[in-house]
Enzyme design. Structure first.
Site, short mmCIF file in Angstrom:
data_model
loop_
_atom_site.label_atom_id
_atom_site.label_comp_id
_atom_site.label_asym_id
_atom_site.label_seq_id
_atom_site.Cartn_x
_atom_site.Cartn_y
_atom_site.Cartn_z
N GLN A 271 6.99 -13.41 10.14
CA GLN A 271 7.92 -12.30 10.34
C GLN A 271 7.58 -11.58 11.65
O GLN A 271 6.58 -11.89 12.30
CB GLN A 271 7.81 -11.31 9.18
CG GLN A 271 6.41 -10.74 9.01
CD GLN A 271 6.15 -10.16 7.64
OE1 GLN A 271 7.07 -9.82 6.91
NE2 GLN A 271 4.89 -10.04 7.27
N HIS A 305 1.85 4.68 -2.76
CA HIS A 305 0.64 3.94 -3.13
C HIS A 305 -0.14 4.61 -4.24
O HIS A 305 -0.75 3.93 -5.07
CB HIS A 305 -0.23 3.71 -1.89
CG HIS A 305 0.37 2.74 -0.93
ND1 HIS A 305 1.01 3.14 0.23
CD2 HIS A 305 0.48 1.39 -0.96
CE1 HIS A 305 1.46 2.08 0.88
NE2 HIS A 305 1.15 1.00 0.18
N ASP A 327 -1.46 -4.53 4.38
CA ASP A 327 -1.72 -3.35 5.23
C ASP A 327 -2.95 -2.56 4.79
O ASP A 327 -3.40 -1.65 5.48
CB ASP A 327 -0.50 -2.43 5.24
CG ASP A 327 0.01 -2.11 3.83
OD1 ASP A 327 -0.81 -1.89 2.93
OD2 ASP A 327 1.24 -2.11 3.65
N GLU A 347 -2.44 -11.92 0.68
CA GLU A 347 -1.35 -11.57 1.61
C GLU A 347 -0.86 -12.84 2.31
O GLU A 347 -1.67 -13.63 2.81
CB GLU A 347 -1.85 -10.56 2.64
CG GLU A 347 -0.97 -10.36 3.86
CD GLU A 347 0.41 -9.81 3.53
OE1 GLU A 347 1.40 -10.38 4.04
OE2 GLU A 347 0.48 -8.82 2.78
N ASP A 381 0.34 -17.69 0.00
CA ASP A 381 1.46 -17.28 -0.84
C ASP A 381 0.93 -16.90 -2.22
O ASP A 381 0.13 -17.64 -2.83
CB ASP A 381 2.46 -18.43 -0.95
CG ASP A 381 3.59 -18.12 -1.90
OD1 ASP A 381 4.50 -17.37 -1.52
OD2 ASP A 381 3.55 -18.63 -3.04
N ALA A 382 1.36 -15.75 -2.73
CA ALA A 382 0.82 -15.24 -4.00
C ALA A 382 1.11 -16.18 -5.15
O ALA A 382 0.26 -16.38 -6.04
CB ALA A 382 1.40 -13.85 -4.28
N ASP A 401 2.10 -5.39 -4.95
CA ASP A 401 2.65 -4.57 -3.87
C ASP A 401 3.46 -5.47 -2.95
O ASP A 401 3.09 -5.73 -1.81
CB ASP A 401 1.50 -3.90 -3.11
CG ASP A 401 1.98 -2.94 -2.04
OD1 ASP A 401 3.15 -2.54 -2.10
OD2 ASP A 401 1.18 -2.61 -1.14
#
Length: 549
Positions: A271, A305, A327, A347, A381-382, A401
């Site tokens: 991205q 959060h 992040d 992530e 990838d989760a 998240d």
């Protein structure tokens, strides 16, 4: 008169009206000429598929919902190819000249399409009309290629129509394969979207124009040759000039989209990451955009959060898993608990993790979470991680998240299968906290997430958090132009707390580290407000039948 060059027993393909029957006078042997035509088909097919993939990628990036954009681009382009094939009939009397003009127009439109779409998004705030227009125009030009090439290859040496079509389409399909592989593995990572499209246009016009101006030059009048040379040189000059200005264009367009304080702009393999804010400003002035969506705002991210993490931490929380959250902000809240032994962040984009580690403002906002020895990061990838390495791990708390399922690539991470994997990774008494999109503005999406969690065998407690001070959203909402009404933005964030043994209670412990916006009473009030938006009877979302839109 019978054509003696046709194979025995096969009738020759009829010549278009007005086209001479004599073979073309070529500077090479007919066999070599055929190979050159097929090689040009190969190159042009590769370029055509690159244009198509460029439109698909930009449509998904600039507009969102990749399934819809892919359907629009492909359907419009295939329809336009049929239109182009019909329109090509008018050019069959001068096939060489017509083919060269088609390739020049295709190179110019395809090469500048990425820049035009991005400009439409940056200054007009809407790129869908431009996407449809370019899909149609490029499709018409691609559709005109094969009929003209069919005439050209028959001008070299007459053969049965079936054999000529087979040769042309074989070269076309192989070229499409090469173009399809070159786009993600070569053009996009090395040249980027804008320069990659313009480079493809330059290759396209060189191949098409070069074939006609050399191999079929005797079919052209002197005036036609000079006209084609002028057209091709002009197209190459325009593409070269646009390439030189591409970096300046990106900076100006990015300021039009994100404002004048762009500090970091990185295109990763996943991205585009953009950080904005004054160079020496407070972390509260930081904004993080992922693919044009405001993913984190320093002004109000703590509300999101805190509400996501702390209700899940009221039970056992020795081992914690954060899915997404590269992040480091969800991990920051988890690491406030001294009795947390380990935190694993999974992530997808290593660029986000790198930015969270090294950018001074973002690392200050996450309180340098990645320097804590209890935190470990995995870039994968989760879904894949939970099926692989994660299948052997067990956690007291899992925090999801992730961008909400309004973004098509996230849909599988909100499926019954995904939640089944997450439930398997929970220890007895463990809790799963899920960001589920705003119940106030997208209630069907929110309650579909809740229904999907229940279908995976989990008991759920829905709740939300309000008090947004910015347009920070993890959903499909895009950057809005200046003057857009703030009322059009979501006013809340929605969450679901889930467990296997029973519906978990909503509270925060008395010894919880200092919270700025959260209390047990505010959670109870938020749960009541969320319940008022309930949409009953929604089926769960699965991998073969996604329910989000």
């Amino acid at each position: 008169m019978i054509d003696r060059s046709a194979p025995r027993g096969v009738l020759p393909a009829p010549e278009p009206r007005g086209v001479a029957r004599a073979p073309a006078a070529l500077p090479v042997r007919p066999r070599t000429g055929r190979l050159l035509v097929l090689a040009t088909v190969f190159v042009c097919a590769a370029c055509g598929l690159v244009y198509e993939l460029e439109l698909l990628a930009l449509g998904s990036y600039l507009i969102g919902d990749s399934v819809t954009q892919a359907s629009v681009v492909l359907s419009v382009m295939v329809f336009a190819m049929g239109v182009g094939s019909l329109l090509a009939k008018a050019l069959r009397t001068r096939p060489a000249f017509g083919f060269a003009l088609v390739e020049a127009a295709l190179a110019l439109l395809g090469g500048l399409s990425a820049m035009a779409l991005y400009a439409s998004f940056a200054w007009l705030g809407e790129s869908r009309p431009a996407l449809v227009a370019f899909s149609f125009a490029i499709g018409v030009l691609i559709g005109a290629e094969i009929p003209l090439l069919m005439v050209l290859i028959q001008r070299i040496r007459r053969q049965d129509a079936g054999g000529a079509v087979a040769d042309l389409f074989a070269a076309d399909y192989v070229g499409a394969l090469v173009g399809g592989l070159a786009f993600p593995f070569l053009l996009l990572p090395v040249l980027g979207q804008l320069t990659g499209a313009m480079f493809t246009g330059a290759v396209n016009v060189t191949a098409g124009g070069g074939l006609v101006l050399w191999l079929f030059r005797r079919d052209l009048s002197r005036r036609a040759r000079w006209l084609l040379i002028a057209v091709n040189v002009t197209v190459l000059a325009l593409l070269a000039g646009a390439t030189v200005l591409a970096d300046d264009f990106e900076r100006v367009a990015r300021r039009a989209v994100y404002g004048g304080e762009v500090r970091v702009a990185v295109q990763t393999g996943v991205q585009e990451l953009v950080l904005t804010g004054p160079p020496n400003g407070s972390p509260r002035s930081l904004d993080l955009f992922l693919d044009g969506r405001l993913r984190v705002s320093g002004y109000d991210e703590y509300r999101y959060h805190e509400a996501l993490v702390h209700p899940a931490m009221t039970g056992p929380h020795t081992r914690v898993l954060v899915l997404g959250g590269g992040d480091g902000l969800a991990a920051r809240e988890v690491l406030r608990y001294r009795d947390v032994a380990s935190v694993t962040v999974v992530e997808l984009d290593p660029g986000v993790v790198r930015l969270a580690r090294t950018d001074p403002m973002l690392s200050a906002l996450n309180e340098r979470a990645y320097e804590d020895p209890r935190l470990g990061a995995v870039t994968e990838d989760a879904f894949r991680w939970l099926r692989g390495t994660g299948a052997r791990a067990r956690f007291d708390v899992i925090v999801s998240d992730l961008p909400d399922p309004g973004i098509t690539p996230s849909t599988k991470l909100y499926s019954q299968e995904f939640y089944g994997l997450a439930a398997r990774a929970l220890r007895p008494g463990g809790r799963l906290a899920v960001h589920a999109g705003p119940p106030g503005t997208r209630p069907r999406t929110y309650w579909t997430v809740e229904a999907t969690l229940r279908a995976a065998g989990l008991r759920t407690t829905p709740y939300s958090a309000g008090g947004r001070l910015s347009g920070f959203t993890a959903g499909p909402d895009r950057v809005l132009g200046a003057g857009s009404a703030a009322a059009t933005l979501p006013q809340d964030w929605g969450f679901v707390l889930a467990a296997r043994e029973g519906a978990p209670g909503l509270r925060v412990d008395r010894d919880t580290p200092v919270l700025r916006s959260l209390s047990t009473q505010s959670l109870a009030d938020a749960a009541r407000d969320t319940e008022r938006t309930r949409v009953s009877g929604l089926p769960p979302s699965t991998l073969p039948h996604p329910r989000y839109s």
